[in-house]
Write a protein that holds these residues in place. Structure first.
Motif, PDB file in Angstrom:
ATOM      1  N   ARG A  27       6.948  -0.237  -0.774  1.00  0.00           N
ATOM      2  CA  ARG A  27       7.224   0.439   0.681  1.00  0.00           C
ATOM      3  C   ARG A  27       7.793   1.269   1.035  1.00  0.00           C
ATOM      4  N   VAL A  28       8.435   2.362   0.041  1.00  0.00           N
ATOM      5  CA  VAL A  28       9.432   3.284   0.125  1.00  0.00           C
ATOM      6  C   VAL A  28       7.553   4.258   0.253  1.00  0.00           C
ATOM      7  N   GLY A  29       6.499   4.503  -0.714  1.00  0.00           N
ATOM      8  CA  GLY A  29       5.320   4.616  -0.913  1.00  0.00           C
ATOM      9  C   GLY A  29       4.585   4.369   0.907  1.00  0.00           C
ATOM     10  N   LEU A  30       4.864   3.028   1.525  1.00  0.00           N
ATOM     11  CA  LEU A  30       3.762   2.650   2.424  1.00  0.00           C
ATOM     12  C   LEU A  30       4.662   3.523   3.769  1.00  0.00           C
ATOM     13  N   ALA A  31       5.972   3.532   3.618  1.00  0.00           N
ATOM     14  CA  ALA A  31       6.790   3.908   4.814  1.00  0.00           C
ATOM     15  C   ALA A  31       6.353   5.457   4.831  1.00  0.00           C
ATOM     16  N   ARG A  32       6.328   6.270   4.389  1.00  0.00           N
ATOM     17  CA  ARG A  32       5.969   7.610   3.825  1.00  0.00           C
ATOM     18  C   ARG A  32       4.628   8.073   4.574  1.00  0.00           C
ATOM     19  N   ALA A  33       3.709   7.034   3.978  1.00  0.00           N
ATOM     20  CA  ALA A  33       2.214   7.398   4.746  1.00  0.00           C
ATOM     21  C   ALA A  33       2.417   6.651   6.202  1.00  0.00           C
ATOM     22  N   LEU A  34       3.216   5.749   6.931  1.00  0.00           N
ATOM     23  CA  LEU A  34       3.325   5.443   7.868  1.00  0.00           C
ATOM     24  C   LEU A  34       4.024   6.612   9.250  1.00  0.00           C
ATOM     25  N   ALA A  35       4.697   7.310   7.740  1.00  0.00           N
ATOM     26  CA  ALA A  35       5.588   8.408   9.047  1.00  0.00           C
ATOM     27  C   ALA A  35       4.683   9.094   9.450  1.00  0.00           C
ATOM     28  N   ASN A  36       3.582   9.357   8.828  1.00  0.00           N
ATOM     29  CA  ASN A  36       2.258  10.725   9.444  1.00  0.00           C
ATOM     30  C   ASN A  36       1.524   9.835  10.560  1.00  0.00           C
ATOM     31  N   ALA A  37       1.846   8.439  11.075  1.00  0.00           N
ATOM     32  CA  ALA A  37       1.639   7.828  12.354  1.00  0.00           C
ATOM     33  C   ALA A  37       0.089   8.501  12.089  1.00  0.00           C
ATOM     34  N   PRO A  38      -0.716   8.094  10.375  1.00  0.00           N
ATOM     35  CA  PRO A  38      -2.089   8.135  10.461  1.00  0.00           C
ATOM     36  C   PRO A  38      -3.452   6.898  11.597  1.00  0.00           C
ATOM     37  N   ASP A  39      -3.609   7.476  11.508  1.00  0.00           N
ATOM     38  CA  ASP A  39      -4.750   6.837  12.254  1.00  0.00           C
ATOM     39  C   ASP A  39      -5.984   5.304  11.472  1.00  0.00           C
ATOM     40  N   VAL A  40      -6.401   6.110  10.271  1.00  0.00           N
ATOM     41  CA  VAL A  40      -6.172   5.240   9.242  1.00  0.00           C
ATOM     42  C   VAL A  40      -5.444   5.186   7.513  1.00  0.00           C
ATOM     43  N   LEU A  41      -5.016   4.253   6.825  1.00  0.00           N
ATOM     44  CA  LEU A  41      -4.413   4.605   6.281  1.00  0.00           C
ATOM     45  C   LEU A  41      -5.698   4.376   4.728  1.00  0.00           C
ATOM     46  N   LEU A  42      -5.498   4.842   3.982  1.00  0.00           N
ATOM     47  CA  LEU A  42      -6.126   4.652   2.797  1.00  0.00           C
ATOM     48  C   LEU A  42      -5.264   4.198   1.369  1.00  0.00           C
ATOM     49  N   MET A  43      -5.803   2.944   1.014  1.00  0.00           N
ATOM     50  CA  MET A  43      -4.557   2.530  -0.157  1.00  0.00           C
ATOM     51  C   MET A  43      -5.350   2.459  -1.158  1.00  0.00           C
ATOM     52  N   ASP A  44      -4.937   2.428  -2.428  1.00  0.00           N
ATOM     53  CA  ASP A  44      -5.868   3.221  -3.745  1.00  0.00           C
ATOM     54  C   ASP A  44      -5.065   2.191  -5.162  1.00  0.00           C
ATOM     55  N   GLU A  45      -5.196   0.601  -5.510  1.00  0.00           N
ATOM     56  CA  GLU A  45      -4.994  -0.532  -6.193  1.00  0.00           C
ATOM     57  C   GLU A  45      -3.148  -0.367  -6.289  1.00  0.00           C
ATOM     58  N   ALA A  46      -2.881  -0.141  -4.121  1.00  0.00           N
ATOM     59  CA  ALA A  46      -1.297   0.406  -3.924  1.00  0.00           C
ATOM     60  C   ALA A  46      -0.877  -1.018  -4.092  1.00  0.00           C
ATOM     61  N   PHE A  47      -0.600  -2.472  -5.385  1.00  0.00           N
ATOM     62  CA  PHE A  47       0.160  -3.602  -4.878  1.00  0.00           C
ATOM     63  C   PHE A  47      -0.122  -3.848  -6.863  1.00  0.00           C
ATOM     64  N   SER A  48      -1.215  -2.444  -7.388  1.00  0.00           N
ATOM     65  CA  SER A  48      -2.044  -3.650  -9.141  1.00  0.00           C
ATOM     66  C   SER A  48      -0.394  -3.314  -9.692  1.00  0.00           C
ATOM     67  N   ALA A  49      -0.040  -2.783  -9.793  1.00  0.00           N
ATOM     68  CA  ALA A  49       1.611  -2.362 -10.468  1.00  0.00           C
ATOM     69  C   ALA A  49       2.861  -3.299 -10.931  1.00  0.00           C
ATOM     70  N   LEU A  50       2.688  -4.416  -9.807  1.00  0.00           N
ATOM     71  CA  LEU A  50       3.451  -4.702  -8.983  1.00  0.00           C
ATOM     72  C   LEU A  50       3.513  -6.084  -9.798  1.00  0.00           C
ATOM     73  N   ASP A  51       4.613  -6.899 -10.241  1.00  0.00           N
ATOM     74  CA  ASP A  51       4.313  -7.890 -10.418  1.00  0.00           C
ATOM     75  C   ASP A  51       3.906  -9.178  -9.796  1.00  0.00           C
ATOM     76  N   PRO A  52       4.081 -10.324  -9.861  1.00  0.00           N
ATOM     77  CA  PRO A  52       2.427 -11.518  -9.033  1.00  0.00           C
ATOM     78  C   PRO A  52       3.437 -11.454  -7.605  1.00  0.00           C
ATOM     79  N   LEU A  53       4.415 -11.761  -7.705  1.00  0.00           N
ATOM     80  CA  LEU A  53       5.440 -12.234  -6.788  1.00  0.00           C
ATOM     81  C   LEU A  53       5.412 -11.120  -5.989  1.00  0.00           C
TER      82      LEU A  53
END
Length: 405
Positions: free
Chosen positions: A171-197
């Protein structure tokens, strides 16, 4: 104009890539080129567009080219040939300064590995991108705090990364990306390392954020269930080539070849199809202009024994039954108000079918699909069963409100 337009995008890894380009032009495959030249085709002549405000998912197995593709989109990897247009500007022709500005202000990236600075607080991590842009301290702190609130981390500003769980760090990584107010958000396997739930929670978080922010999101995954759950459209890749592009329903119901068909054969369709996917058009009358006789005539014509009542703007009022309408006609009453049943089962159009099954099983009338209190459609059992079995179902037909068949 599309937000992103990709034309003839190709990436060949290795020396003298022109040999591979010549072989691709002759129809040679990735495996043949590797065997004959030692060159690796990462992406093969890709053409596609991404619309403003959509979640565009790129998926495939390991080696399919999906991660290479996303790095080509912001020129972290230089293309061998082809163009990537963002708002009509070709990134391939940009100089280093202009490209840097695009990466800082127009496109942000969220990686699978969180990449947080362990010696910085959460707030300092989020404001890092603004700091290197030279944004004034109070302004960047305010922006970072807003981003943390958006991802549900208010109160953790002074914590450090090792004090947070994996999901919270993402979530911190996502917040850091959003802080720049980008038009386009690129997410590379962003949730793959997380537990299923936790992964499902992050998917929900992303969908909630998208409802508020309407970003253009390009999401990379190897997980078909994830792709089907969050994607407005999905692009499936294999050996560097695009195999199929379509909506989740198109991918499920109209696979273009055996490869895609094998991909989707074990998918639980009830988790993918939504109420909107299977709703059909209901018969209705307008309370403000139609009386009992019009209601009865429409029920006779459609062969139904109940009909929905709306206002002029399609605002749902309720349902009336033929026996009650008949009594009004006998009593020479010209309005339907007195017999309208307002307690009808209502569902949101985005509700997955697996969450509707119990309600559908016990309801004696179809479930009403409503959005902003307006009647959108209704759900009958036959349409649901057809969707889950993969059968062709005519979702534009008329319903039988009195029988949830």
């Amino acid at each position: 104009m599309s937000k992103i337009k990709v034309e003839g995008l190709t990436k060949v890894f290795g020396k003298k890539p022109k040999r591979a380009l010549d072989m691709l032009a002759k129809g040679k495959k990735k495996t043949e080129i590797l065997k004959e030249t030692g060159l690796t085709v990462g992406v093969d002549q890709a053409d596609f567009t991404v619309e403003d405000g959509e979640i565009f998912v790129i998926m495939g197995l390991s080696g399919s080219g999906k991660s290479t593709m996303v790095r080509l989109l912001n020129r972290l990897i230089e293309p061998t040939t082809g163009s990537v247009f963002v708002d009509g500007e070709d990134l391939a022709k940009m100089n280093a300064k202009d490209l840097r500005n695009v990466r800082r202000k127009k496109m942000s990236m969220v990686f699978q590995k969180f990449g947080l600075f362990p010696n910085r607080t959460i707030l300092q991590n989020v404001e890092y991108g603004l700091e290197i842009q030279g944004i004034e301290k109070n302004k960047r702190r305010e922006t970072a705090q807003t981003s943390l609130e958006l991802v549900g981390l208010k109160g953790y500003e002074d914590s450090y990364p090792d004090q947070l769980s994996g999901g919270m760090q993402q979530r911190v990584g996502l917040a850091r990306a959003l802080a720049n107010a980008p038009d386009v958000l690129l997410m590379d396997e962003a949730f793959s390392a997380l537990d299923p739930l936790i992964r499902k929670d992050m998917q929900d978080e992303l969908l909630d954020l998208q409802e508020k922010m309407k970003k253009t999101i390009i999401f990379i995954t190897h997980d078909l269930d994830e792709a089907l759950r969050i994607g407005d459209r999905i692009m499936i890749m294999k050996d560097g080539s695009i195999v199929q592009i379509g909506t989740p329903e198109q991918i499920l119901t109209q696979p273009e070849n055996d490869y895609v068909e094998r991909f989707v054969e074990d998918v639980d369709r009830s988790k993918v199809f939504t109420a909107e996917s299977v709703m059909i058009r209901p018969e209705s009358v307008n309370l403000e202009k139609d009386g009992p006789r019009v209601a009865m005539q429409r029920m006779r014509e459609a062969g139904i024994s109940s009909i929905y009542v709306t206002k002029r703007n399609k605002e749902l009022v309720g349902i009336v039954h033929a026996t009650d309408v008949s009594e009004l006609i006998k009593s020479n009453i010209d309005r339907l108000d007195s017999i309208i049943i307002t307690d009808v089962p209502v569902v949101d159009k985005n509700t997955p079918l697996n969450e509707l099954m119990d309600q559908l099983a016990v309801s004696t009338v179809p479930l009403v699909v409503r959005s902003d209190n307006k009647l959108q459609g209704i759900i009958v059992r036959s349409a649901v069963l057809g969707a889950l079995s993969g059968s062709e179902v005519d979702f534009d037909g008329f319903s039988t409100p009195s029988g949830n068949r």
